[in-house]
Scaffold this motif. Structure first.
Motif, short mmCIF file in Angstrom:
data_model
loop_
_atom_site.label_atom_id
_atom_site.label_comp_id
_atom_site.label_asym_id
_atom_site.label_seq_id
_atom_site.Cartn_x
_atom_site.Cartn_y
_atom_site.Cartn_z
N ALA A 197 0.84 -1.20 0.00
CA ALA A 197 0.00 0.00 0.00
C ALA A 197 0.88 1.25 0.00
N PRO A 198 0.48 2.31 -0.76
CA PRO A 198 1.25 3.57 -0.78
C PRO A 198 1.31 4.19 0.62
N TYR A 199 2.39 4.90 0.89
CA TYR A 199 2.54 5.58 2.17
C TYR A 199 3.02 7.02 1.92
N ASP A 200 2.81 7.89 2.91
CA ASP A 200 3.11 9.32 2.76
C ASP A 200 4.61 9.55 2.58
N ARG A 201 4.95 10.44 1.65
CA ARG A 201 6.36 10.80 1.45
C ARG A 201 6.88 11.62 2.62
N PHE A 202 6.05 12.51 3.16
CA PHE A 202 6.46 13.41 4.25
C PHE A 202 5.81 12.95 5.55
N ARG A 203 6.64 12.70 6.54
CA ARG A 203 6.12 12.27 7.84
C ARG A 203 6.97 12.91 8.93
N GLY A 204 6.31 13.45 9.95
CA GLY A 204 7.03 14.06 11.08
C GLY A 204 7.83 15.28 10.67
N ARG A 205 7.28 16.09 9.77
CA ARG A 205 8.01 17.24 9.26
C ARG A 205 7.15 18.50 9.23
N ILE A 206 7.81 19.65 9.46
CA ILE A 206 7.18 20.95 9.22
C ILE A 206 7.17 21.17 7.71
N MET A 207 6.03 21.58 7.17
CA MET A 207 5.85 21.61 5.72
C MET A 207 5.80 23.04 5.18
N PHE A 208 6.58 23.27 4.12
CA PHE A 208 6.64 24.57 3.44
C PHE A 208 6.13 24.39 2.00
N PRO A 209 4.96 24.91 1.66
CA PRO A 209 4.49 24.82 0.27
C PRO A 209 5.40 25.62 -0.66
N ILE A 210 5.69 25.06 -1.83
CA ILE A 210 6.48 25.73 -2.85
C ILE A 210 5.56 26.08 -4.01
N ARG A 211 5.45 27.36 -4.31
CA ARG A 211 4.56 27.81 -5.38
C ARG A 211 5.39 28.36 -6.54
N ASP A 212 4.84 28.25 -7.75
CA ASP A 212 5.53 28.82 -8.91
C ASP A 212 5.22 30.30 -9.01
N THR A 217 0.66 25.83 -6.28
CA THR A 217 1.50 24.94 -5.49
C THR A 217 2.01 23.81 -6.37
N ILE A 218 3.32 23.67 -6.44
CA ILE A 218 3.93 22.66 -7.31
C ILE A 218 4.72 21.62 -6.52
N ALA A 219 5.03 21.91 -5.24
CA ALA A 219 5.84 20.97 -4.47
C ALA A 219 5.81 21.38 -3.00
N PHE A 220 6.49 20.57 -2.16
CA PHE A 220 6.64 20.87 -0.74
C PHE A 220 8.10 20.67 -0.33
N GLY A 221 8.47 21.40 0.70
CA GLY A 221 9.73 21.16 1.38
C GLY A 221 9.40 20.82 2.83
N GLY A 222 10.03 19.79 3.38
CA GLY A 222 9.72 19.38 4.74
C GLY A 222 10.94 19.37 5.63
N ARG A 223 10.81 19.99 6.82
CA ARG A 223 11.90 20.05 7.79
C ARG A 223 11.64 19.01 8.88
N ALA A 224 12.56 18.04 9.04
CA ALA A 224 12.35 16.94 9.98
C ALA A 224 12.40 17.43 11.43
N MET A 225 11.51 16.88 12.26
CA MET A 225 11.53 17.18 13.69
C MET A 225 12.45 16.20 14.43
N ASP A 226 12.66 15.04 13.88
CA ASP A 226 13.55 14.05 14.49
C ASP A 226 14.99 14.41 14.17
N PRO A 227 15.82 14.70 15.18
CA PRO A 227 17.23 15.07 14.91
C PRO A 227 18.02 13.95 14.26
N ASN A 228 17.51 12.71 14.34
CA ASN A 228 18.22 11.57 13.75
C ASN A 228 17.68 11.21 12.37
#
Length: 639
Positions: A197-212, A217-228
């Motif tokens: 089954a498909p699973y989410d590409r972004f998990r446990g991350r702060i999300m920044f929408p990227i617009r053209d 909205t064409i993409a996202f950038g995600g900043r991980a909360m887990d330092p590891n």
């Protein structure tokens, strides 16, 4: 004919509407502000004398306040050339260097698919924003608060959160009726290779929408909360909507802001852009986790002629600057360059603004350095230049870098700027002084003193200048007669500093890498065009050169250049002595003048002996003999 999705947008980004319209109108110099992309002219669509036709180059639109005509570059070409839509596309594509795509029967289907994916992305933006308000995002909200992001910034940049659950977003979109294939195609979910089954590409991350640039909205950038986490920042994969090498974070708002400021600031990441915008620098963008690409540079240059690259003040920031120099050099053109704002050690824009305020950031941007400064610093940093071989290696590195600049005129300006820096560096190393007796400065033996005030105005200097100019003309004429010798005598020719602008331009043409492959006739034409003068008026060539073999001609050329450089130095020393005598005629200075003239006699005799040993022709020997006689007459007068 249907065009592929994104083709027209790329075409509009590559073509300047000001250039397109400028072929049909005359801009009003009083109302226009080219630096901000703001142009005014009498309307080409109706008869008028006032400038009511307005072009906003950065937004890509025109509007007439008289007849209310409006449109973009394609519309202008259609109206003024009386052609159809596809013909206008073909005209502009040819101008932009783009190949018109072949007919694609599935273009409509692709366009519909893109529109559908864009809708999926907008739903994802809203779901991520809602998730930021849940209890699962408590740690993320605390992090954003520590970074100084308040509600206004969260709202402005539509920041969200991707929960750690494996299929949180996928299930929410499926519940809204989105097809699983579209979720995967939009880059929001990953389908395992084992067919699970498909699973989410972004998990446990702060999300920044990227617009053209259009705000889609064409993409996202995600900043991980887990330092590891394996990757601190993760971007969307490339999709039908997203090409990370052709997108910029905050592109649309920055493009609008740069129309007012005439500037664009390029930071490293999302948080830097958000901090800059919050501090009042709305014209800030960022590449998307990779080195800046040529396509991203083209987008920046559409916003401003000299984007300011604001890099972190650490080794990684400097390495990024050096990589960017190599990318930018082949793309430079007159008026299009980069400036570099190097921040304090271990600080990024966000750190500097928090530590010292927006004023410190504004001062750093104001002090941004031109690209030639960073190129020079890169080539000398970490190198000890205390030998001819090491200096020659520096020259080779600089030549290789400059060879990448396609515009010949711009390349020559870079070469002149680097030559000035090279001369200043080596002069400062060679002429270091320390206090001497009676308060006078001391310098190493053999190192000439810099010109004194009034030296250039002395009678002796003016007399020698005419002779020097004649020697320069002769040397350059010899080089033009035998272009094959230029490279073999380049080390000496580069030390010449011709006395007139025309001769300086002449020498620059001869030394240019671009002209190395030209034959004598073509080189003659290039020199005439660059100097704007008839060469017959400037030159005094020696006919005998055409009959000499290559090695004899080379020896004669090198001898002439060396003799010229030595005589110029002697003339400067003598003129300085004359100036010293005029200002302070004591016995010590008289002795100094006499010794200088005796040295000149010895130099002339050495040149005469060398010319005779090498079998120089009669004209060559007579020149050296005359020089010797002149020197002897000077010495006798002083005795």
């Amino acid at each position: 004919m249907s065009l592929p999705p994104g083709f027209l947008e790329e075409l509009r980004n590559r073509v300047s509407i000001a250039d397109v319209v400028g072929r049909k109108v005359t801009w009003d110099a009083r109302k226009s502000n080219p630096g901000k992309g703001d142009y005014w002219a009498p309307c080409p669509f109706h008869a008028e004398k006032t400038a009511s036709f307005h072009v906003e180059d950065r937004k890509g639109f025109y509007y007439c306040f008289g007849c209310h005509a409006k449109g973009d570059a394609l519309g202008f070409v259609r109206e003024t050339e009386n052609v159809g839509f596809m013909d206008a596309v073909e005209i502009l594509a040819r101008e932009a260097g783009m190949t018109l795509p072949a007919r694609d029967p599935k273009a409509r289907e692709k366009a519909d698919a893109q529109s559908r994916l864009a809708g999926v992305m907008e739903q994802a933006v809203q779901l991520y924003r809602l998730a930021l308000k849940t209890s699962a995002a408590q740690e993320a909200r605390a992090y954003l608060d520590r970074r100084g992001l308040r509600d206004a910034a969260l709202e402005r940049f539509e920041i969200g959160f991707a929960p750690s659950a494996r299929t949180h977003l996928t299930e929410a979109l499926l519940a809204k009726g989105v097809a699983v294939e579209d979720i995967i195609a939009a880059g929001l979910a990953i389908k395992p290779d084992d067919g699970g089954a498909p699973y989410d590409r972004f998990r446990g991350r702060i999300m920044f929408p990227i617009r053209d640039a259009r705000g889609q909205t064409i993409a996202f950038g995600g900043r991980a909360m887990d330092p590891n986490a394996r990757a601190k920042y993760l971007n969307s994969n490339e999709t039908a909507l997203f090409d990370k090498g052709r997108a910029l974070y905050n592109h649309g708002p920055a493009r609008e802001a740069s129309g007012k400021t005439g500037r664009v600031i390029v930071a490293e990441g999302y948080m830097d852009v958000i901090a800059l915008v919050g501090a009042g620098f709305a014209d800030a963008v960022a590449p998307l986790g990779t080195a800046i690409t040529p396509d991203q540079l083209a987008l920046m240059w559409r916003m401003a002629d000299e984007p300011v690259i604001a890099l972190d003040g650490d080794k990684a920031g400097l390495r990024a600057a050096n990589r960017l120099i190599d990318i930018a050099l082949p793309l430079l053109s007159p008026g299009k360059s980069l400036r570099f704002c190097i921040l304090p050690q271990n600080m990024d824009p966000d750190d500097l603004i928090k530590a010292e305020g927006p004023g410190a950031m504004a001062a750093a941007l104001e002090g941004a350095k031109p690209m030639v400064d960073l190129l020079w610093a890169r080539e000398i940093e970490g190198h000890v230049l205390d030998s001819p071989e090491r200096r020659a290696a520096l020259d080779q590195r600089l030549r290789e870098a400059l060879a990448k600049i396609p515009d010949l005129g711009l390349r020559e300006h870079y070469k002149a700027a680097l030559r000035d820096r090279r001369q200043a560096l080596f002069q400062s190393a060679n002429t270091a002084r320390k206090p001497g007796p009676a308060g006078r400065s001391w310098r190493p033996k053999g190192v000439p003193q810099g010109p004194l005030p009034g030296t250039k105005a002395s009678a002796l200097a003016q007399s020698d200048a005419a002779q020097a100019r004649l020697r320069e003309q002769t040397i350059l004429a010899q080089c033009l007669a035998r272009p094959s010798l230029i490279e073999r005598a380049e080390d000496l020719l580069e030390r010449m500093e011709p006395s007139t602008p025309e001769l300086k331009e002449f020498l620059a043409c001869l030394l240019s890498e671009e002209n190395r492959s030209l034959d004598q006739g073509d080189l003659h034409a290039v020199v005439a065009a660059r100097t704007g003068r008839s060469l017959d008026q400037m030159l005094a060539p020696r006919p005998s050169w055409a009959q000499q073999d290559e090695e004899t001609a080379l020896r004669a050329l090198r001898m002439d250049v060396a003799r010229h450089l030595a005589l110029v130095e002697d003339a400067t020393a003598e003129a300085e002595t004359e100036e010293d005598l005029r200002q302070d005629a004591d016995e010590r200075l008289t002795f100094r003048q006499r010794e200088a003239l005796v040295a000149k006699e010895k130099l002339a005799r050495a040149h005469l002996d060398e010319a005779a040993d090498q079998g120089a022709d009669e004209r060559h020997l007579s020149d050296h003999l005359q020089n010797l006689l002149d020197a002897q007459i000077w010495v006798k007068k002083q005795r």
